[in-house]
Design a protein around this motif. Structure first.
Motif, PDB file in Angstrom:
ATOM      1  N   PRO A  51       0.839  -1.195   0.000  1.00 63.82           N
ATOM      2  CA  PRO A  51       0.000   0.000   0.000  1.00 63.82           C
ATOM      3  C   PRO A  51       0.881   1.255   0.000  1.00 63.82           C
ATOM      4  CG  PRO A  51      -0.713  -1.544   1.699  1.00 63.82           C
ATOM      5  CD  PRO A  51       0.565  -2.074   1.136  1.00 63.82           C
ATOM      6  N   SER A  52       0.527   2.242  -0.831  1.00 61.94           N
ATOM      7  CA  SER A  52       1.320   3.462  -0.876  1.00 61.94           C
ATOM      8  C   SER A  52       0.424   4.674  -0.702  1.00 61.94           C
ATOM      9  CB  SER A  52       2.116   3.542  -2.177  1.00 61.94           C
ATOM     10  OG  SER A  52       1.256   3.754  -3.261  1.00 61.94           O
ATOM     11  N   HIS A  53       1.018   5.741  -0.179  1.00 62.26           N
ATOM     12  CA  HIS A  53       0.261   6.931   0.173  1.00 62.26           C
ATOM     13  C   HIS A  53       1.066   8.167  -0.173  1.00 62.26           C
ATOM     14  CE1 HIS A  53      -2.055   4.079   2.633  1.00 62.26           C
ATOM     15  NE2 HIS A  53      -0.875   3.607   2.953  1.00 62.26           N
ATOM     16  N   LEU A  55       2.414  11.821   0.484  1.00 59.06           N
ATOM     17  CA  LEU A  55       2.816  12.372   1.777  1.00 59.06           C
ATOM     18  C   LEU A  55       1.710  13.182   2.442  1.00 59.06           C
ATOM     19  CD1 LEU A  55       6.535  13.366   1.218  1.00 59.06           C
ATOM     20  CD2 LEU A  55       5.637  11.634   2.749  1.00 59.06           C
ATOM     21  N   SER A  56       0.981  13.984   1.678  1.00 58.99           N
ATOM     22  CA  SER A  56      -0.086  14.798   2.281  1.00 58.99           C
ATOM     23  C   SER A  56      -1.183  13.914   2.868  1.00 58.99           C
ATOM     24  CB  SER A  56      -0.657  15.775   1.266  1.00 58.99           C
ATOM     25  OG  SER A  56      -1.111  15.086   0.121  1.00 58.99           O
ATOM     26  N   ALA A  57      -1.554  12.856   2.162  1.00 60.50           N
ATOM     27  CA  ALA A  57      -2.570  11.920   2.681  1.00 60.50           C
ATOM     28  C   ALA A  57      -2.010  11.119   3.850  1.00 60.50           C
ATOM     29  CB  ALA A  57      -3.035  10.989   1.577  1.00 60.50           C
ATOM     30  N   ALA A  58      -0.737  10.758   3.773  1.00 64.02           N
ATOM     31  CA  ALA A  58      -0.106   9.995   4.854  1.00 64.02           C
ATOM     32  C   ALA A  58      -0.072  10.815   6.133  1.00 64.02           C
ATOM     33  CB  ALA A  58       1.301   9.576   4.452  1.00 64.02           C
ATOM     34  N   GLN A  59       0.171  12.100   6.015  1.00 65.94           N
ATOM     35  CA  GLN A  59       0.213  12.958   7.198  1.00 65.94           C
ATOM     36  C   GLN A  59      -1.161  12.995   7.862  1.00 65.94           C
ATOM     37  OE1 GLN A  59       1.269  17.086   6.527  1.00 65.94           O
ATOM     38  NE2 GLN A  59       2.486  17.069   8.405  1.00 65.94           N
ATOM     39  N   LYS A  60      -2.196  13.049   7.062  1.00 67.67           N
ATOM     40  CA  LYS A  60      -3.565  13.088   7.588  1.00 67.67           C
ATOM     41  C   LYS A  60      -3.928  11.782   8.295  1.00 67.67           C
ATOM     42  CE  LYS A  60      -7.704  12.631   5.539  1.00 67.67           C
ATOM     43  NZ  LYS A  60      -8.491  12.421   4.432  1.00 67.67           N
ATOM     44  N   ASP A  61      -3.556  10.641   7.704  1.00 66.31           N
ATOM     45  CA  ASP A  61      -3.924   9.321   8.229  1.00 66.31           C
ATOM     46  C   ASP A  61      -2.760   8.643   8.952  1.00 66.31           C
ATOM     47  OD1 ASP A  61      -6.411   9.645   6.993  1.00 66.31           O
ATOM     48  OD2 ASP A  61      -5.684   8.764   5.124  1.00 66.31           O
ATOM     49  N   PHE A  62      -1.826   9.412   9.493  1.00 66.22           N
ATOM     50  CA  PHE A  62      -0.586   8.861  10.022  1.00 66.22           C
ATOM     51  C   PHE A  62      -0.801   7.828  11.127  1.00 66.22           C
ATOM     52  CE2 PHE A  62       3.719   9.304  12.003  1.00 66.22           C
ATOM     53  CZ  PHE A  62       4.418   8.858  10.902  1.00 66.22           C
ATOM     54  N   GLU A  64      -3.286   5.768  11.599  1.00 64.21           N
ATOM     55  CA  GLU A  64      -3.753   4.517  10.998  1.00 64.21           C
ATOM     56  C   GLU A  64      -2.612   3.786  10.275  1.00 64.21           C
ATOM     57  OE1 GLU A  64      -6.792   3.155   7.465  1.00 64.21           O
ATOM     58  OE2 GLU A  64      -7.334   4.897   8.670  1.00 64.21           O
ATOM     59  N   LEU A  65      -1.756   4.544   9.590  1.00 56.92           N
ATOM     60  CA  LEU A  65      -0.615   3.928   8.891  1.00 56.92           C
ATOM     61  C   LEU A  65       0.354   3.295   9.873  1.00 56.92           C
ATOM     62  CD1 LEU A  65       0.127   6.572   6.101  1.00 56.92           C
ATOM     63  CD2 LEU A  65      -1.333   4.547   6.005  1.00 56.92           C
ATOM     64  N   ILE A  66       0.547   3.924  11.018  1.00 55.32           N
ATOM     65  CA  ILE A  66       1.412   3.356  12.051  1.00 55.32           C
ATOM     66  C   ILE A  66       0.841   2.031  12.531  1.00 55.32           C
ATOM     67  CG2 ILE A  66       2.187   3.645  14.443  1.00 55.32           C
ATOM     68  CD1 ILE A  66       2.603   6.603  13.804  1.00 55.32           C
ATOM     69  N   THR A  67      -0.460   2.000  12.765  1.00 56.35           N
ATOM     70  CA  THR A  67      -1.105   0.766  13.219  1.00 56.35           C
ATOM     71  C   THR A  67      -0.933  -0.350  12.190  1.00 56.35           C
ATOM     72  OG1 THR A  67      -2.711   2.000  14.526  1.00 56.35           O
ATOM     73  CG2 THR A  67      -3.305  -0.263  13.918  1.00 56.35           C
ATOM     74  N   LEU A  68      -1.175  -0.051  10.918  1.00 56.57           N
ATOM     75  CA  LEU A  68      -1.033  -1.063   9.865  1.00 56.57           C
ATOM     76  C   LEU A  68       0.412  -1.553   9.752  1.00 56.57           C
ATOM     77  CD1 LEU A  68      -3.316   0.560   7.143  1.00 56.57           C
ATOM     78  CD2 LEU A  68      -3.775  -1.550   8.425  1.00 56.57           C
ATOM     79  N   ALA A  69       1.362  -0.632   9.782  1.00 60.39           N
ATOM     80  CA  ALA A  69       2.776  -1.025   9.680  1.00 60.39           C
ATOM     81  C   ALA A  69       3.195  -1.855  10.890  1.00 60.39           C
ATOM     82  CB  ALA A  69       3.663   0.212   9.544  1.00 60.39           C
ATOM     83  N   ALA A  70       2.741  -1.486  12.078  1.00 59.02           N
ATOM     84  CA  ALA A  70       3.088  -2.239  13.286  1.00 59.02           C
ATOM     85  C   ALA A  70       2.525  -3.656  13.239  1.00 59.02           C
ATOM     86  CB  ALA A  70       2.576  -1.514  14.526  1.00 59.02           C
ATOM     87  N   GLN A  71       1.440  -3.846  12.503  1.00 62.64           N
ATOM     88  CA  GLN A  71       0.833  -5.171  12.356  1.00 62.64           C
ATOM     89  C   GLN A  71       1.508  -6.000  11.263  1.00 62.64           C
ATOM     90  OE1 GLN A  71      -3.276  -4.200  11.630  1.00 62.64           O
ATOM     91  NE2 GLN A  71      -3.686  -3.782  13.782  1.00 62.64           N
ATOM     92  N   GLN A  73       2.289  -4.798   7.991  1.00 66.02           N
ATOM     93  CA  GLN A  73       1.931  -4.387   6.640  1.00 66.02           C
ATOM     94  C   GLN A  73       2.698  -3.117   6.281  1.00 66.02           C
ATOM     95  OE1 GLN A  73      -2.345  -4.087   6.170  1.00 66.02           O
ATOM     96  NE2 GLN A  73      -2.619  -5.477   7.896  1.00 66.02           N
ATOM     97  N   PRO A  74       3.868  -3.239   5.641  1.00 65.55           N
ATOM     98  CA  PRO A  74       4.646  -2.040   5.293  1.00 65.55           C
ATOM     99  C   PRO A  74       3.808  -1.043   4.498  1.00 65.55           C
ATOM    100  CG  PRO A  74       5.914  -4.016   4.854  1.00 65.55           C
ATOM    101  CD  PRO A  74       4.517  -4.465   5.175  1.00 65.55           C
ATOM    102  N   GLN A  75       4.020   0.231   4.777  1.00 66.82           N
ATOM    103  CA  GLN A  75       3.298   1.309   4.121  1.00 66.82           C
ATOM    104  C   GLN A  75       4.304   2.200   3.406  1.00 66.82           C
ATOM    105  OE1 GLN A  75      -0.261   1.478   4.398  1.00 66.82           O
ATOM    106  NE2 GLN A  75       0.138  -0.534   5.280  1.00 66.82           N
ATOM    107  N   VAL A  76       4.167   2.324   2.101  1.00 64.61           N
ATOM    108  CA  VAL A  76       5.092   3.113   1.289  1.00 64.61           C
ATOM    109  C   VAL A  76       4.602   4.559   1.242  1.00 64.61           C
ATOM    110  CG1 VAL A  76       6.107   3.393  -1.000  1.00 64.61           C
ATOM    111  CG2 VAL A  76       5.688   1.098  -0.096  1.00 64.61           C
TER     112      VAL A  76
END
Length: 162
Positions: A51-53, A55-62, A64-71, A73-76
């Motif tokens: 999954p890739s995001h 930067l502007s969207a990643a900042q907004k959903d940061f 959630e991305l941390i939770t997914l990566a910690a589980q 699921q790498p997030q690009v």
């Protein structure tokens, strides 16, 4: 670094990862991830590999991305359509000493291995995916292995008897 602080500094953290190869440990409660350069997960350079995001969207959903990566699921993270960094799960316990003696506090070992995403039995340990650097390092540090020689000692030493 705390997730709130990392969200605020996301653009500069990504730039440091991209230009300097710097890795940042980010935590949100008990979830811990690494914001790392793409060299830590070369497959992240391929389109649609993870999954890739933007930067502007990643900042907004940061969060959630941390939770997914910690589980696992790498997030690009990408600038426009170009992948520039990746959020990876941390696979070492917080008290474990780093094998990289030059690393600053909170950094991970230089190998950059990640846990596999495959299905596993409950009792089994996660498989460790080695990076190219890990593999080359183990070949070179194991010393010369019997194999074909080329009559040039420097070449034989460099290839490790491959």
């Amino acid at each position: 670094m705390d997730a709130t602080e990392a969200r605020t500094e996301l653009f500069s953290l990504v730039k440091r990862a991209e230009l300097e190869g710097r890795t940042t440990l980010i935590h949100k409660h008990r979830e811990r991830v690494l914001l790392a350069p793409l060299d830590r997960l070369p497959a992240a350079r391929k389109t649609d590999a993870f999954p890739s995001h933007a930067l502007s969207a990643a900042q907004k959903d940061f969060g959630e991305l941390i939770t997914l990566a910690a589980q696992g699921q790498p997030q690009v993270l990408r600038r426009s359509r170009t992948p520039v960094a990746v959020l990876l799960p941390v696979d070492t316990p917080s008290g474990a000493p780093s094998s990289d003696t030059t690393a600053h506090a909170g950094a991970v070992p230089a190998g950059g291995a990640v846990n596999s995403q495959g299905t596993q039995d409950r009792g089994s340990a996660p498989r460790r995916l080695a990076t190219l650097g890990d593999t080359i390092g183990s070949v070179l540090s194991s010393g010369p292995v019997g194999g074909p020689t080329f009559g040039l000692p420097g070449l034989a030493a460099a290839t490790g008897g491959l």
